[in-house]
Design a protein around this motif. Sequence first.
Motif, PDB file in Angstrom:
ATOM      1  N   ARG A  76       0.811  -1.220   0.000  1.00  0.00           N
ATOM      2  CA  ARG A  76       0.000   0.000   0.000  1.00  0.00           C
ATOM      3  C   ARG A  76       0.846   1.273   0.000  1.00  0.00           C
ATOM      4  O   ARG A  76       0.308   2.374  -0.132  1.00  0.00           O
ATOM      5  N   ALA A  77       2.130   1.140   0.162  1.00  0.00           N
ATOM      6  CA  ALA A  77       2.999   2.321   0.240  1.00  0.00           C
ATOM      7  C   ALA A  77       3.244   2.933  -1.131  1.00  0.00           C
ATOM      8  O   ALA A  77       3.263   2.233  -2.145  1.00  0.00           O
ATOM      9  N   LYS A  78       3.407   4.254  -1.152  1.00  0.00           N
ATOM     10  CA  LYS A  78       3.849   4.939  -2.365  1.00  0.00           C
ATOM     11  C   LYS A  78       5.372   4.834  -2.427  1.00  0.00           C
ATOM     12  O   LYS A  78       6.054   5.192  -1.471  1.00  0.00           O
ATOM     13  N   PHE A  79       5.876   4.310  -3.534  1.00  0.00           N
ATOM     14  CA  PHE A  79       7.322   4.148  -3.694  1.00  0.00           C
ATOM     15  C   PHE A  79       7.877   5.310  -4.519  1.00  0.00           C
ATOM     16  O   PHE A  79       7.414   5.551  -5.650  1.00  0.00           O
ATOM     17  N   VAL A  80       8.858   6.009  -3.947  1.00  0.00           N
ATOM     18  CA  VAL A  80       9.442   7.180  -4.593  1.00  0.00           C
ATOM     19  C   VAL A  80      10.952   7.005  -4.707  1.00  0.00           C
ATOM     20  O   VAL A  80      11.611   6.603  -3.744  1.00  0.00           O
ATOM     21  N   LEU A  81      11.475   7.305  -5.887  1.00  0.00           N
ATOM     22  CA  LEU A  81      12.917   7.206  -6.139  1.00  0.00           C
ATOM     23  C   LEU A  81      13.476   8.584  -6.466  1.00  0.00           C
ATOM     24  O   LEU A  81      12.890   9.320  -7.262  1.00  0.00           O
ATOM     25  N   TYR A  82      14.599   8.909  -5.842  1.00  0.00           N
ATOM     26  CA  TYR A  82      15.321  10.137  -6.226  1.00  0.00           C
ATOM     27  C   TYR A  82      16.750   9.768  -6.601  1.00  0.00           C
ATOM     28  O   TYR A  82      17.461   9.136  -5.821  1.00  0.00           O
ATOM     29  N   GLN A  83      17.173  10.179  -7.802  1.00  0.00           N
ATOM     30  CA  GLN A  83      18.529   9.887  -8.279  1.00  0.00           C
ATOM     31  C   GLN A  83      19.386  11.143  -8.188  1.00  0.00           C
ATOM     32  O   GLN A  83      19.081  12.155  -8.821  1.00  0.00           O
ATOM     33  N   TRP A  84      20.462  11.056  -7.412  1.00  0.00           N
ATOM     34  CA  TRP A  84      21.395  12.185  -7.338  1.00  0.00           C
ATOM     35  C   TRP A  84      22.730  11.842  -8.021  1.00  0.00           C
ATOM     36  O   TRP A  84      23.751  12.468  -7.768  1.00  0.00           O
ATOM     37  N   ASP A  85      22.669  10.882  -8.916  1.00  0.00           N
ATOM     38  CA  ASP A  85      23.791  10.602  -9.804  1.00  0.00           C
ATOM     39  C   ASP A  85      23.210  10.358 -11.185  1.00  0.00           C
ATOM     40  O   ASP A  85      22.045   9.973 -11.314  1.00  0.00           O
ATOM     41  N   SER A  86      23.996  10.585 -12.220  1.00  0.00           N
ATOM     42  CA  SER A  86      23.474  10.440 -13.581  1.00  0.00           C
ATOM     43  C   SER A  86      23.396   8.969 -13.983  1.00  0.00           C
ATOM     44  O   SER A  86      24.125   8.124 -13.469  1.00  0.00           O
ATOM     45  N   GLN A  87      22.510   8.674 -14.919  1.00  0.00           N
ATOM     46  CA  GLN A  87      22.372   7.309 -15.421  1.00  0.00           C
ATOM     47  C   GLN A  87      23.608   6.874 -16.206  1.00  0.00           C
ATOM     48  O   GLN A  87      23.901   5.688 -16.297  1.00  0.00           O
ATOM     49  N   THR A  88      24.353   7.833 -16.741  1.00  0.00           N
ATOM     50  CA  THR A  88      25.606   7.512 -17.432  1.00  0.00           C
ATOM     51  C   THR A  88      26.591   6.879 -16.461  1.00  0.00           C
ATOM     52  O   THR A  88      27.277   5.902 -16.779  1.00  0.00           O
ATOM     53  N   ASN A  89      26.654   7.435 -15.253  1.00  0.00           N
ATOM     54  CA  ASN A  89      27.602   6.940 -14.248  1.00  0.00           C
ATOM     55  C   ASN A  89      27.058   5.758 -13.452  1.00  0.00           C
ATOM     56  O   ASN A  89      27.837   5.010 -12.853  1.00  0.00           O
ATOM     57  N   LYS A 102       6.835   7.021  -8.505  1.00  0.00           N
ATOM     58  CA  LYS A 102       7.311   8.317  -8.971  1.00  0.00           C
ATOM     59  C   LYS A 102       8.830   8.309  -8.910  1.00  0.00           C
ATOM     60  O   LYS A 102       9.418   7.928  -7.885  1.00  0.00           O
ATOM     61  N   CYS A 103       9.461   8.745 -10.002  1.00  0.00           N
ATOM     62  CA  CYS A 103      10.923   8.779 -10.070  1.00  0.00           C
ATOM     63  C   CYS A 103      11.391  10.197 -10.392  1.00  0.00           C
ATOM     64  O   CYS A 103      10.892  10.827 -11.334  1.00  0.00           O
ATOM     65  N   TYR A 104      12.348  10.674  -9.619  1.00  0.00           N
ATOM     66  CA  TYR A 104      12.917  12.006  -9.820  1.00  0.00           C
ATOM     67  C   TYR A 104      14.411  11.894 -10.084  1.00  0.00           C
ATOM     68  O   TYR A 104      15.073  10.955  -9.629  1.00  0.00           O
ATOM     69  N   SER A 105      14.942  12.889 -10.789  1.00  0.00           N
ATOM     70  CA  SER A 105      16.379  12.957 -11.005  1.00  0.00           C
ATOM     71  C   SER A 105      16.840  14.406 -10.957  1.00  0.00           C
ATOM     72  O   SER A 105      16.109  15.322 -11.358  1.00  0.00           O
ATOM     73  N   PHE A 106      18.065  14.599 -10.486  1.00  0.00           N
ATOM     74  CA  PHE A 106      18.670  15.935 -10.465  1.00  0.00           C
ATOM     75  C   PHE A 106      19.269  16.303 -11.815  1.00  0.00           C
ATOM     76  O   PHE A 106      19.715  17.436 -12.023  1.00  0.00           O
ATOM     77  N   ASP A 107      19.276  15.360 -12.749  1.00  0.00           N
ATOM     78  CA  ASP A 107      19.958  15.534 -14.033  1.00  0.00           C
ATOM     79  C   ASP A 107      18.944  15.823 -15.142  1.00  0.00           C
ATOM     80  O   ASP A 107      18.167  14.949 -15.524  1.00  0.00           O
ATOM     81  N   LEU A 120      14.074  17.296 -10.753  1.00  0.00           N
ATOM     82  CA  LEU A 120      14.051  17.961  -9.451  1.00  0.00           C
ATOM     83  C   LEU A 120      15.490  18.173  -8.982  1.00  0.00           C
ATOM     84  O   LEU A 120      16.169  17.218  -8.604  1.00  0.00           O
ATOM     85  N   PRO A 121      15.985  19.412  -9.040  1.00  0.00           N
ATOM     86  CA  PRO A 121      17.357  19.667  -8.597  1.00  0.00           C
ATOM     87  C   PRO A 121      17.532  19.361  -7.112  1.00  0.00           C
ATOM     88  O   PRO A 121      16.552  19.200  -6.370  1.00  0.00           O
ATOM     89  N   LEU A 122      18.777  19.315  -6.684  1.00  0.00           N
ATOM     90  CA  LEU A 122      19.094  19.115  -5.271  1.00  0.00           C
ATOM     91  C   LEU A 122      18.702  20.347  -4.458  1.00  0.00           C
ATOM     92  O   LEU A 122      17.958  21.199  -4.934  1.00  0.00           O
ATOM     93  N   PHE A 123      19.201  20.465  -3.264  1.00  0.00           N
ATOM     94  CA  PHE A 123      18.707  21.442  -2.299  1.00  0.00           C
ATOM     95  C   PHE A 123      19.837  21.969  -1.420  1.00  0.00           C
ATOM     96  O   PHE A 123      20.930  21.416  -1.389  1.00  0.00           O
ATOM     97  N   TYR A 124      19.537  23.025  -0.684  1.00  0.00           N
ATOM     98  CA  TYR A 124      20.421  23.455   0.396  1.00  0.00           C
ATOM     99  C   TYR A 124      19.681  23.251   1.718  1.00  0.00           C
ATOM    100  O   TYR A 124      18.455  23.362   1.781  1.00  0.00           O
ATOM    101  N   LEU A 232      23.246  19.596 -11.504  1.00  0.00           N
ATOM    102  CA  LEU A 232      24.021  20.435 -10.597  1.00  0.00           C
ATOM    103  C   LEU A 232      24.391  19.663  -9.335  1.00  0.00           C
ATOM    104  O   LEU A 232      23.556  18.976  -8.756  1.00  0.00           O
ATOM    105  N   THR A 233      25.622  19.795  -8.902  1.00  0.00           N
ATOM    106  CA  THR A 233      26.069  19.131  -7.679  1.00  0.00           C
ATOM    107  C   THR A 233      25.450  19.785  -6.447  1.00  0.00           C
ATOM    108  O   THR A 233      24.949  20.917  -6.498  1.00  0.00           O
ATOM    109  N   ILE A 234      25.537  19.097  -5.336  1.00  0.00           N
ATOM    110  CA  ILE A 234      25.035  19.654  -4.075  1.00  0.00           C
ATOM    111  C   ILE A 234      25.802  20.908  -3.684  1.00  0.00           C
ATOM    112  O   ILE A 234      25.260  21.824  -3.066  1.00  0.00           O
ATOM    113  N   ARG A 235      27.072  21.010  -4.105  1.00  0.00           N
ATOM    114  CA  ARG A 235      27.889  22.190  -3.786  1.00  0.00           C
ATOM    115  C   ARG A 235      27.302  23.455  -4.395  1.00  0.00           C
ATOM    116  O   ARG A 235      27.355  24.530  -3.800  1.00  0.00           O
TER     117      ARG A 235
END
Length: 305
Positions: A76-89, A102-107, A120-124, A232-235
């Motif tokens: 019953r849970a909603k499954f959410v994925l966030y990728q903070w690395d590129s699919q190339t790597n 739902k799947c998100y990526s910073f790339d 969805l970009p990263l955050f501070y 964009l990197t977290i920096r």
Amino acid sequence: MGYEVDFFDDRPSTNAWVKAAIRINKKLIQTYIKRYFDEVMKTVSSKKYDVVFLISGQSLSFSEDMIAHIKEFQPRAKFVLYQWDSQTNFPYIKRVQHFFDKCYSFDRKDTEETPTLNFLPLFYSRVYEELGAKNKKDFKNDFCFIGTAHPKKYKFINMMSEQLKAVYPKQFIYFFFPSPIVYFYRKVMNKELRGAKYSEFHFEPLTGQKMNDVYETSRCVLDSAQAGQFGLTIRVLEALGAKKKLITTNKDIVNYDFYRPENIYVYEGHIDLDNVFFKEEYKEVDKEIYEKYSLRSWLKKIVEG
């Protein structure tokens, strides 16, 4: 935000050798990973979650079968994925995306090539927001760089460092590797690191407080994306939060709504000291745009979006 949360690392250990093995070939420690996963499942199988949220980079050690097993126990849970690395790597991540609602990526490039990915970009975090509120003008460092010594990143940070010495002589550079074995592996496999000295690198990350102190006392942040990475990197986002000037190799940054030429310089192999970046002070970003990249906004999007 009012949620009761169980957190599990996506690695069986943060030991340097384990982290190195996962990045090089996680089959080397498959039995260890399985034993860890079985411990995780003791908690997962006894609860009913609203959201199962996987934040994935190259450190993900769980197999497809393991993720399927979690899903079996949380129907019953909603499954959410966030990728903070590129699919190339990290191409493995493509094989697990179908498990998630739902799947998100910073790339941005990955989201354009994969329709099921949402951008969805990263955050501070609040720490950097607090640094930005201080608006400090007395700087110990002209610039700082803190990050993993990926080959291309190592090359470009050193190039920038050398070319900036005339105007930014006070420099703080902290090249990190998760373990000595990764350093030696990279030194053999990557030409950019062939001439690198062991003494240039650190094998322990900076503590949070030390890192905050470095950011607070630095005029500018240096950033370089690793090879194959478009997001964009977290920096970059930390620099935005702390209201610091930024020099980056990531050309795509000009397409973001927080880009200001007074604040951000795109490095393409040489430094142009006549650029407005070196002549003007930091220019405040509109409040609505600034807050859009906070951790609060990011989490709201993840959980409610």
